[in-house]
Design a protein around this motif. Structure first.
Motif, mmCIF file in Angstrom:
data_model
loop_
_atom_site.group_PDB
_atom_site.id
_atom_site.type_symbol
_atom_site.label_atom_id
_atom_site.label_comp_id
_atom_site.label_asym_id
_atom_site.label_seq_id
_atom_site.Cartn_x
_atom_site.Cartn_y
_atom_site.Cartn_z
ATOM 1 N N CYS A 96 8.230 -2.497 -7.451
ATOM 2 C CA CYS A 96 7.130 -1.612 -6.862
ATOM 3 C C CYS A 96 7.722 -0.311 -6.287
ATOM 4 O O CYS A 96 7.301 0.743 -6.496
ATOM 5 C CB CYS A 96 6.240 -2.397 -5.781
ATOM 6 N N ASN A 97 8.878 -0.464 -5.502
ATOM 7 C CA ASN A 97 9.764 0.880 -5.079
ATOM 8 C C ASN A 97 10.148 1.519 -6.152
ATOM 9 O O ASN A 97 10.096 2.771 -6.002
ATOM 10 C CB ASN A 97 10.563 0.200 -4.092
ATOM 11 N N GLU A 98 10.652 0.833 -7.341
ATOM 12 C CA GLU A 98 11.115 1.498 -8.386
ATOM 13 C C GLU A 98 10.006 2.280 -8.968
ATOM 14 O O GLU A 98 10.182 3.522 -9.500
ATOM 15 C CB GLU A 98 11.803 0.560 -9.384
ATOM 16 N N LEU A 99 8.995 1.606 -9.091
ATOM 17 C CA LEU A 99 7.579 2.412 -9.540
ATOM 18 C C LEU A 99 7.201 3.642 -8.989
ATOM 19 O O LEU A 99 6.998 4.669 -9.602
ATOM 20 C CB LEU A 99 6.673 1.301 -9.848
ATOM 21 N N THR A 126 0.808 -1.157 -0.041
ATOM 22 C CA THR A 126 -0.021 -0.040 0.093
ATOM 23 C C THR A 126 0.816 1.319 -0.055
ATOM 24 O O THR A 126 1.877 1.320 0.421
ATOM 25 C CB THR A 126 -0.734 -0.029 1.180
ATOM 26 N N PHE A 127 0.294 2.268 -0.572
ATOM 27 C CA PHE A 127 1.017 3.748 -0.548
ATOM 28 C C PHE A 127 0.184 4.703 -0.490
ATOM 29 O O PHE A 127 -1.116 4.620 -0.802
ATOM 30 C CB PHE A 127 1.918 3.500 -1.758
ATOM 31 N N VAL A 128 0.500 5.912 0.039
ATOM 32 C CA VAL A 128 -0.292 7.181 0.231
ATOM 33 C C VAL A 128 -0.042 8.000 -1.089
ATOM 34 O O VAL A 128 1.071 8.132 -1.436
ATOM 35 C CB VAL A 128 0.132 7.818 1.349
ATOM 36 N N ALA A 129 -1.324 8.301 -1.821
ATOM 37 C CA ALA A 129 -1.263 9.249 -2.962
ATOM 38 C C ALA A 129 -2.600 9.402 -3.321
ATOM 39 O O ALA A 129 -3.388 8.951 -3.900
ATOM 40 C CB ALA A 129 -0.383 8.457 -4.101
ATOM 41 N N PRO A 130 -3.357 10.666 -2.523
ATOM 42 C CA PRO A 130 -4.704 11.075 -2.649
ATOM 43 C C PRO A 130 -5.133 11.023 -4.164
ATOM 44 O O PRO A 130 -6.107 10.592 -4.437
ATOM 45 C CB PRO A 130 -4.644 12.338 -1.706
ATOM 46 N N ALA A 131 -4.271 11.435 -4.779
ATOM 47 C CA ALA A 131 -4.996 11.565 -6.242
ATOM 48 C C ALA A 131 -5.194 10.275 -6.916
ATOM 49 O O ALA A 131 -5.730 10.323 -8.197
ATOM 50 C CB ALA A 131 -3.813 12.651 -7.017
ATOM 51 N N ALA A 178 7.848 0.847 3.909
ATOM 52 C CA ALA A 178 9.113 1.242 3.661
ATOM 53 C C ALA A 178 9.972 1.124 4.988
ATOM 54 O O ALA A 178 10.982 0.790 5.241
ATOM 55 C CB ALA A 178 9.540 2.708 3.219
ATOM 56 N N ASP A 179 9.230 1.216 6.430
ATOM 57 C CA ASP A 179 9.933 1.016 7.618
ATOM 58 C C ASP A 179 9.805 -0.268 8.135
ATOM 59 O O ASP A 179 10.095 -0.634 9.293
ATOM 60 C CB ASP A 179 9.265 1.983 8.374
ATOM 61 N N ARG A 180 9.186 -1.483 7.198
ATOM 62 C CA ARG A 180 9.490 -2.594 7.646
ATOM 63 C C ARG A 180 10.201 -3.800 6.849
ATOM 64 O O ARG A 180 10.327 -3.475 5.639
ATOM 65 C CB ARG A 180 7.959 -3.266 7.777
ATOM 66 N N GLU A 233 8.649 -9.437 6.809
ATOM 67 C CA GLU A 233 7.458 -9.203 7.715
ATOM 68 C C GLU A 233 6.250 -8.507 6.877
ATOM 69 O O GLU A 233 5.110 -9.116 7.173
ATOM 70 C CB GLU A 233 8.072 -8.060 8.642
ATOM 71 N N VAL A 234 6.397 -7.845 5.841
ATOM 72 C CA VAL A 234 5.195 -7.368 5.213
ATOM 73 C C VAL A 234 4.779 -8.874 4.647
ATOM 74 O O VAL A 234 3.399 -8.665 4.352
ATOM 75 C CB VAL A 234 5.847 -6.380 4.042
ATOM 76 N N LEU A 235 5.413 -9.340 3.790
ATOM 77 C CA LEU A 235 5.117 -10.648 3.289
ATOM 78 C C LEU A 235 4.208 -11.587 4.179
ATOM 79 O O LEU A 235 3.061 -12.157 4.046
ATOM 80 C CB LEU A 235 6.159 -11.483 2.501
#
Ligand SMILES: Cc1cc2nc3c(=O)[nH]c(=O)nc-3n(C[C@H](O)[C@H](O)[C@H](O)COP(=O)(O)OP(=O)(O)OC[C@H]3O[C@@H](n4cnc5c(N)ncnc54)[C@H](O)[C@@H]3O)c2cc1C
Length: 511
Positions: free
Chosen positions: A405-408, A312-317, A424-426, A430-432
């Motif tokens: 995904c991070n590159e994207l 998941t990521f933050v990007a309101p638009a 990014a902070d984990r 653990e994310v998986l």
């Protein structure tokens, strides 16, 4: 006892096709048994099967129309989070609840099937069936596509996409991925981004209930019984024959019906469960639950899926769900064996919070799971363990997708929208562990192959080893996974099963 020439168990992607095709011959009587409800009046209740203009899996949300299966994490490596294994329980089966992505496997997928001893299952053999099932509204005039099949297929135009799809597509192009106008073309396999084909027409899922079954329903030689939960196959094991089927009717009463041929199309979980209750399965596992084995076969083993994980990521638009969802897809670069190692789709999450996501999934899972009965009672819950997150080789490919995904998110188009990862902070492990889930493409529990291969349960002619008139036709026969979504290949399996009975394909059963 009531008698039919053919009984098909399960009215899903494969079962709906094989039953409907067989009824084209008026001399063959066909009974289609389905555990969930049938909808003889489906044309009047079509909104139930609508995919909204956006993307609502409306039927998948109706508990009565789902089998309510959950993954068992025996190895305790998925953080205890529940992983639902959705399966449609209605006429049309999972084809009436799925996400309508209309994909073929890669040519090499089926060539591998053939190289495992499955003659007649290579890409060149299967392409005519993929052409036959579709009415491709974009590319129907091309030799690799069909324009007169029952299943309408289309790709949505970029101007209709939800914002996250547009940014995703542009970001992939900025990273050097090639634009593929047709993701079902044989060469659109690696390093490509494109618009996904969907089997929808006028916002209705083109599953088998509203296509194949609808067309066949009026035929006098076709009987469809809903709410018929098949308990077991009736067998004459000495003769190596199925003699009929026993099901539980809506009043809880057992009903036995005789047949010349029985086709089990109850899906990747339902088919092995019915066979195991009938005594066809691993002898030691059956004995442990009090079922006497009549054929010691690895039924229920070799359970494969496309495991996935949402980042998941933050990007309101990019968080709004207005517009077409699941519209775009990127296919990663080739690994050492020449095959793409991951795929990614974008999706919006919450417009109020301003979040969106990237769904990464593995086209191949090295880990194999199993499905197993816990009792001879057809209502008893089975154990289903997909062995998600148990192998380093699977983890390695997930990590490649995560790095992509991070590159994207770092591309100019995503940065223009201020995109910021919430992961990014984990550590990724653990994310998986916390996020691994199913892409709902489960296959392989009655593996197809030659009888001298002890890992297989069904011959290339779809007959259960040791039986002359008991066939399996559905997602469970996949000898190996394919790189893409599974529904169309299941329909192709249904087409082939019908040909094996109506004499159009060599090596079948003569009625
Ligand atoms: C939420 C979701 C989204 C998906 N999205 C896509 C997608 O976008 N594109 C794609 O290609 N694939 C997708 N898939 C996967 C695809 O739909 C399946 O692989 C395919 O439908 C499987 O077909 P099948 O014939 O093997 O089984 P099914 O279609 O599941 O049919 C099996 C039938 O047998 C019946 N049955 C089971 N047990 C019994 C019994 N004991 N007695 C009588 N009947 C029984 C079931 O109720 C069912 O109707 C998705 C799956 C899900 C769950």
């Amino acid at each position: 006892m009531e008698h039919f020439n053919v009984i098909v168990i399960g009215a899903g992607s494969s079962g709906g096709v094989v039953a409907a095709r067989l009824t084209e011959n008026p001399d063959i009587s066909v009974l289609l048994l389905e555990a969930g409800p049938d909808f003889p009046d489906e044309e009047a209740v079509l909104p139930l099967f609508a995919v909204s203009g956006e993307h609502s899996w409306r039927v998948a949300g109706v508990p009565e129309l789902d089998w309510r299966y959950w993954n068992t994490d025996t190895a305790k490596v998925t953080s205890g989070h529940p992983i639902r294994l959705a399966r449609g329980k209605l006429s049309g089966g999972t084809s009436m609840v799925n996400a309508t992505i209309a994909a073929r496997g890669a040519p090499n997928d089926y060539n591998r099937w053939a190289s495992m001893g499955n003659l007649g299952w290579a890409w060149d053999d299967l392409l005519p069936y993929f052409i036959r099932i579709e009415n491709d509204l974009d590319f129907g005039g091309q030799p690799i596509h069909g324009s007169s099949g029952p299943i309408a297929v289309q790709r949505y135009k970029p101007e209709t996409w939800a914002a996250v799809n547009r940014a995703f597509y542009d970001g992939c192009v900025q990273l050097g991925f090639e634009e593929a106008p047709d993701l079902n073309a044989p060469d659109a396999q690696t390093d490509v981004v494109g618009a996904l084909a969907h089997n929808r027409y006028k916002e209705i899922r083109q599953g088998t209930l509203v296509t194949y079954i609808r067309a066949a329903r009026p035929r006098p030689n076709f009987t469809i019984r809903g709410n018929a939960n098949v308990d077991r196959i009736l067998l004459d094991s000495a003769a190596g024959r199925a003699t009929g089927v026993r099901y539980i009717d809506p009043h809880g009463q057992p009903v036995e019906i005789a047949a010349d041929v029985v086709i089990v199309s109850a899906g990747v979980y339902g088919t092995p469960l019915i066979l195991q209750r009938s005594g066809i399965g691993p002898a030691d596992e059956l004995q442990a639950v009090g079922v006497q084995a009549v054929a010691d076969l690895p039924v229920g083993h070799h359970l494969l899926d496309h495991p996935g994980c949402a980042l998941t990521f933050v990007a309101p638009a990019l968080s709004g769900s207005t517009g077409r969802l699941f519209a775009t897809n990127v296919r990663g670069p080739a690994g050492a064996n020449g095959e793409m190692e991951w795929q990614v789709h974008p999706f919006p999450i919450d417009e109020e919070v301003g979040t969106a996501g990237l769904w990464i999934y593995l086209p191949r899972q090295d880990a194999e799971g199993f499905v197993r009965i816990t009792s001879a009672d057809p209502d008893a819950a089975p154990i289903i363990d997909h062995a998600y997150n148990t192998l380093d080789s699977d983890y390695r490919r997930f990590k490649l997708a995560y790095d992509f995904c991070n590159e994207l998110l770092a591309t100019p188009i995503f940065q223009q929208h201020g995109a910021k990862s919430q992961m990014a902070d984990r550590p990724f492990a653990e994310v998986l562990r916390n996020g691994i889930n199913s892409a709902n493409h489960q296959v392989g529990t009655c593996k197809m192959g030659p009888a001298d291969d002890p890992t297989t349960a069904v011959s290339p002619n779809l007959l259960v080893h040791g039986f002359s008139n008991l066939m399996v036709a559905d997602a469970s026969i996949y000898p190996e996974h394919i790189l893409h979504n599974t529904n169309f290949t299941c329909m192709v399996i249904g087409e082939i099963a019908a040909e094996l009975i109506n004499g159009q394909r060599a090596g079948g059963i003569r009625l």
